[in-house]
Design an enzyme around this catalytic site. Structure first.
Site, PDB file in Angstrom:
ATOM      1  N   LYS A  70      20.723  60.056  17.380  1.00 24.80           N
ATOM      2  CA  LYS A  70      20.854  61.154  16.400  1.00 24.80           C
ATOM      3  C   LYS A  70      21.853  60.755  15.328  1.00 24.80           C
ATOM      4  O   LYS A  70      22.998  60.426  15.622  1.00 24.80           O
ATOM      5  CB  LYS A  70      21.315  62.435  17.109  1.00 24.80           C
ATOM      6  CG  LYS A  70      21.651  63.594  16.164  1.00 24.80           C
ATOM      7  CD  LYS A  70      22.075  64.864  16.904  1.00 24.80           C
ATOM      8  CE  LYS A  70      22.575  65.940  15.956  1.00 24.80           C
ATOM      9  NZ  LYS A  70      23.056  67.166  16.647  1.00 24.80           N
ATOM     10  N   ASP A  91      27.071  67.915  10.109  1.00 23.24           N
ATOM     11  CA  ASP A  91      26.316  69.089  10.556  1.00 23.24           C
ATOM     12  C   ASP A  91      27.087  70.363  10.217  1.00 23.24           C
ATOM     13  O   ASP A  91      27.987  70.768  10.941  1.00 23.24           O
ATOM     14  CB  ASP A  91      26.078  68.993  12.077  1.00 23.24           C
ATOM     15  CG  ASP A  91      25.283  70.187  12.602  1.00 23.24           C
ATOM     16  OD1 ASP A  91      24.748  70.959  11.780  1.00 23.24           O
ATOM     17  OD2 ASP A  91      25.196  70.322  13.842  1.00 23.24           O
ATOM     18  N   ASP A 138      20.853  75.375  12.848  1.00 17.73           N
ATOM     19  CA  ASP A 138      21.909  74.566  13.462  1.00 17.73           C
ATOM     20  C   ASP A 138      21.385  73.754  14.659  1.00 17.73           C
ATOM     21  O   ASP A 138      22.070  72.881  15.166  1.00 17.73           O
ATOM     22  CB  ASP A 138      23.068  75.478  13.889  1.00 17.73           C
ATOM     23  CG  ASP A 138      24.358  74.707  14.128  1.00 17.73           C
ATOM     24  OD1 ASP A 138      24.393  73.514  13.778  1.00 17.73           O
ATOM     25  OD2 ASP A 138      25.307  75.301  14.656  1.00 17.73           O
ATOM     26  N   ASP A 181      28.672  63.945  14.267  1.00 15.08           N
ATOM     27  CA  ASP A 181      27.337  64.274  14.762  1.00 15.08           C
ATOM     28  C   ASP A 181      26.350  63.108  14.625  1.00 15.08           C
ATOM     29  O   ASP A 181      25.156  63.276  14.859  1.00 15.08           O
ATOM     30  CB  ASP A 181      26.817  65.528  14.038  1.00 15.08           C
ATOM     31  CG  ASP A 181      25.906  66.375  14.909  1.00 15.08           C
ATOM     32  OD1 ASP A 181      25.927  66.180  16.143  1.00 15.08           O
ATOM     33  OD2 ASP A 181      25.172  67.218  14.360  1.00 15.08           O
ATOM     34  N   ARG A 195      17.540  68.169  17.424  1.00 15.08           N
ATOM     35  CA  ARG A 195      16.228  68.053  18.080  1.00 15.08           C
ATOM     36  C   ARG A 195      15.114  67.920  17.047  1.00 15.08           C
ATOM     37  O   ARG A 195      14.066  67.351  17.329  1.00 15.08           O
ATOM     38  CB  ARG A 195      16.033  69.250  19.015  1.00 15.08           C
ATOM     39  CG  ARG A 195      16.049  70.576  18.335  1.00 15.08           C
ATOM     40  CD  ARG A 195      16.239  71.729  19.303  1.00 15.08           C
ATOM     41  NE  ARG A 195      17.651  71.933  19.656  1.00 15.08           N
ATOM     42  CZ  ARG A 195      18.071  72.866  20.510  1.00 15.08           C
ATOM     43  NH1 ARG A 195      17.208  73.657  21.120  1.00 15.08           N
ATOM     44  NH2 ARG A 195      19.353  72.991  20.776  1.00 15.08           N
ATOM     45  N   GLU A 247      19.461  71.323  14.648  1.00 14.60           N
ATOM     46  CA  GLU A 247      18.806  70.338  13.783  1.00 14.60           C
ATOM     47  C   GLU A 247      18.618  68.989  14.464  1.00 14.60           C
ATOM     48  O   GLU A 247      17.732  68.230  14.099  1.00 14.60           O
ATOM     49  CB  GLU A 247      19.614  70.165  12.491  1.00 14.60           C
ATOM     50  CG  GLU A 247      20.782  69.163  12.557  1.00 14.60           C
ATOM     51  CD  GLU A 247      21.866  69.535  13.557  1.00 14.60           C
ATOM     52  OE1 GLU A 247      21.977  70.722  13.903  1.00 14.60           O
ATOM     53  OE2 GLU A 247      22.600  68.622  13.999  1.00 14.60           O
ATOM     54  N   LYS A 295      27.907  77.089  10.553  1.00  9.88           N
ATOM     55  CA  LYS A 295      28.905  77.069  11.623  1.00  9.88           C
ATOM     56  C   LYS A 295      30.193  77.746  11.149  1.00  9.88           C
ATOM     57  O   LYS A 295      30.472  77.757   9.952  1.00  9.88           O
ATOM     58  CB  LYS A 295      29.235  75.620  11.997  1.00  9.88           C
ATOM     59  CG  LYS A 295      28.155  74.896  12.760  1.00  9.88           C
ATOM     60  CD  LYS A 295      28.604  73.490  13.140  1.00  9.88           C
ATOM     61  CE  LYS A 295      27.523  72.764  13.917  1.00  9.88           C
ATOM     62  NZ  LYS A 295      27.242  73.348  15.225  1.00  9.88           N
TER      63      LYS A 295
HETATM   64  N1  BES Z   1      25.832  68.970  16.692  1.00  9.01           N
HETATM   65  C1  BES Z   1      25.704  70.227  17.348  1.00  9.01           C
HETATM   66  C2  BES Z   1      26.134  70.171  18.805  1.00  9.01           C
HETATM   67  C3  BES Z   1      27.607  70.156  19.062  1.00  9.01           C
HETATM   68  C4  BES Z   1      28.364  71.289  18.897  1.00  9.01           C
HETATM   69  C5  BES Z   1      28.200  69.014  19.546  1.00  9.01           C
HETATM   70  C6  BES Z   1      29.708  71.264  19.183  1.00  9.01           C
HETATM   71  C7  BES Z   1      29.540  68.998  19.840  1.00  9.01           C
HETATM   72  C8  BES Z   1      30.304  70.113  19.658  1.00  9.01           C
HETATM   73  C9  BES Z   1      24.254  70.696  17.306  1.00  9.01           C
HETATM   74  O1  BES Z   1      23.539  70.329  16.180  1.00  9.01           O
HETATM   75  C10 BES Z   1      24.275  72.178  17.340  1.00  9.01           C
HETATM   76  O2  BES Z   1      24.766  72.763  16.414  1.00  9.01           O
HETATM   77  N2  BES Z   1      23.760  72.750  18.399  1.00  9.01           N
HETATM   78  C11 BES Z   1      23.743  74.164  18.555  1.00  9.01           C
HETATM   79  C12 BES Z   1      22.414  74.554  19.147  1.00  9.01           C
HETATM   80  C13 BES Z   1      22.180  76.035  19.178  1.00  9.01           C
HETATM   81  C14 BES Z   1      21.996  76.560  17.761  1.00  9.01           C
HETATM   82  C15 BES Z   1      20.956  76.310  19.995  1.00  9.01           C
HETATM   83  C16 BES Z   1      24.890  74.541  19.496  1.00  9.01           C
HETATM   84  O3  BES Z   1      25.125  73.832  20.457  1.00  9.01           O
HETATM   85  O4  BES Z   1      25.568  75.529  19.211  1.00  9.01           O
HETATM   86 ZN    ZN Z   2      24.155  68.668  15.238  1.00 10.18          ZN
HETATM   87 MN    MN Z   3      23.786  71.714  14.609  1.00 11.53          MN
END
Ligand code: BES
Ligand code: ZN
Ligand code: MN
Length: 484
Positions: A252, A257, A334, A275, A338, A336, A264
């Site tokens: 990834k 992000d 968010d 990220d 996947r 993104e 966020k």
């Molecule tokens: N890059 C983030 C995941 C992340 C968050 C990694 C905090 C490390 C610390 C990912 O893109 C994301 O934002 N995931 C969301 C998914 C949700 C919207 C289903 C998450 O984990 O909040």
């Molecule tokens: Zn992310």
């Molecule tokens: Mn995200």
């Protein structure tokens, strides 16, 4: 930084001229008859030095040694884990700007795993990020001599450990760079820089036009909210015959992000520069492969873009068509990672791989589940899961297998498309994996590593860890050993 391995007894190691000598003493240490060993033995006997891992006794210019500083460092039971904490503790006690030449001496015979642990710990402790400082303070340490009485039998694991350090440090460098110094374009340049005459590596970089032609609608949906153009990086390492099926690594590469329209919160948002740690780990693995040149084939795929928000940004509820043909309702912009990974997983099929492993800072839920100790491992293939877990154990780069029951995917159902990009909050790391699984070829072993908790550290020691380069290299080399 140059690493060297030498067959030396403890007293011979003590007669090397250096800025610091670390003497690693385990519970099993039996002093030899010479003066230096007697000094160490006496310090332990008197209770001033302890063999407990993390305990240190520092000496200045003892007459029995040519070293300016000597640190007697406990390494407990002498396991790789304890050697790592012993070396880390000892180096924390040596003023780093004085440290140019370091000798690390195993007072008792070393093992494969402990040599690797010592090399990794020295590299970690002396690492310094300088790319964005006006007055950089680069690492002063330039020569590390590892001394063990049985060094001769440890040359191969030592060479491997040194090559892994090079990969880990490349991964750290790119992961630590702020997003304006690590754009998708710059990431692609870093990948291209791995192509040298002897590296057996080739690299192809696709831009927005080519990606559109491939029909990567999910990847493009993420990238469209940013003015920074996307890049799809294809790295190939060819160490075996063309007929040998490659392992495909998919990293990834979200260089920042923000969350997109599903933005966020501001606190700690800076950490979302990390990220792209999955992508960085793929670059790191290729750096190590270039060094070790094993007889295997590996493909590295990196979908790289920013997740930002502008007037063209993808909106919650938008439906896009992925390269696989499946339509996706983007309920949360968010989620993104996947979206970029699913198109890369479809692209991976063209290589007829032996296995596909994706590596991603995918979910905050993974951090909640496993913290920063183990990466989450998902795989429907028992043999692949076992091989990756074993590689993690051997490399001291741990992971933990998580479930993939069908029921975890149920929340991804929607009336408006074939699949939604998010399910409920519960089991978020698993539903993300279930989403990815829909885009894999069921006939090819696939695994997903969620490194959201392990790829970087927050707080005062903020910075990339270089994980899971160690795990991945270990896995790939085990494949090479099996094939021969
Ligand atoms: N890059 C983030 C995941 C992340 C968050 C990694 C905090 C490390 C610390 C990912 O893109 C994301 O934002 N995931 C969301 C998914 C949700 C919207 C289903 C998450 O984990 O909040
Ligand atoms: Zn992310
Ligand atoms: Mn995200």
């Amino acid at each position: 930084m140059n690493f060297e391995l030498k067959s030396l007894s403890l007293v011979e190691a003590a007669s090397e001229k250096c800025d610091a000598l670390l003497v690693l003493v385990s519970d099993a240490y039996k002093p030899a008859k010479d003066g230096f060993s007697a000094l160490v033995g006496r310090a332990i006997k008197d209770g001033d030095a302890l063999t407990k891992a993390g305990k240190i006794l520092a000496l200045y210019m003892p007459v029995q040694s040519q070293a300016t500083r000597v640190v007697i460092a406990g390494v407990g039971d002498g396991s790789a884990k304890q050697v790592r904490s012993g070396v880390t503790a000892a180096l924390a006690g040596v003023k780093s700007d004085k440290l140019k030449k370091l000798v690390v001496a195993f007072a008792s015979p070393a093992q494969e795993a402990t040599v690797r642990a010592a090399v990794a710990a020295v590299a970690d402790a002396s690492y310094s990020f300088i790319s964005t400082k006006s007055k950089p303070e680069p690492r002063t340490l330039h020569h590390v001599l590892l001394a063990a009485s049985n060094a001769a039998e440890l040359q191969t694991p030592f060479d491997r450990a040194v090559a892994v350090v090079a990969g880990v440090e490349l991964a750290k460098e790119w992961a630590n760079r702020p997003a304006n110094h690590a754009t998708p374009t710059l990431l692609a340049k870093a990948a291209e820089a791995l192509v040298t005459k002897h590296s057996k590596i080739s690299c192809e970089v696709l831009g927005p036009k080519e990606v559109a032609k491939l029909g990567m609608g999910a990847f493009m949906a993420v990238a469209q909210g940013s003015d920074e153009p996307l890049r799809f990086i294809v790295l190939k390492y060819n160490g075996a015959a063309k007929s040998v099926a490659p392992t495909v690594l998919v990293g990834k590469g979200i260089t920042f992000d923000s969350g997109g329209i599903s933005i966020k919160p501001a606190a700690e948002m800076d950490e979302m520069k990390f990220d792209m740690c999955g992508a960085a780990s793929v670059l790191g693995v290729f750096r190590t492969l270039a060094e070790l040149r094993p007889d295997i084939n590996v493909v590295g795929l990196i979908p790289a873009c920013e997740n930002l928000l502008n007037g063209r940004a993808v909106k919650p509820g938008d439906v896009v068509t992925s390269m696989s043909g499946q339509t996706i309702e983007i309920l949360n912009t968010d989620a993104e990672g996947r979206l970029v990974l699913c198109d890369a997983l479809t692209y991976a099929e063209r290589f007829k791989p032996h296995a596909v492993v994706d590596i991603a800072t995918l979910t905050g839920a993974c951090v909640v589940a496993l913290g920063n100790v183990r990466s989450a491992l998902f795989s429907p293939d028992a043999a692949l899961a076992k091989a990756l877990s074993a590689a993690g154990d051997a490399a001291q780069d741990l992971c933990w297998q998580m479930p993939l029951d069908e029921e975890y995917g149920e929340g991804l159902k929607t009336q408006f498309a074939d699949v939604a990009n998010v399910a409920g909050r519960a089991g978020g790391a698993v539903s993300a994996a279930k989403y990815l699984q829909r885009f894999t070829d069921k006939k090819v072993p696939w695994a997903h590593l969620d490194i959201a908790g392990t790829a970087w550290k927050s707080g005062a020691a903020k910075g990339a860890t270089g994980r899971p380069v160690g795990l991945l290299v270990e896995y790939l080399l085990a494949q090479a050993a099996q094939a021969n």
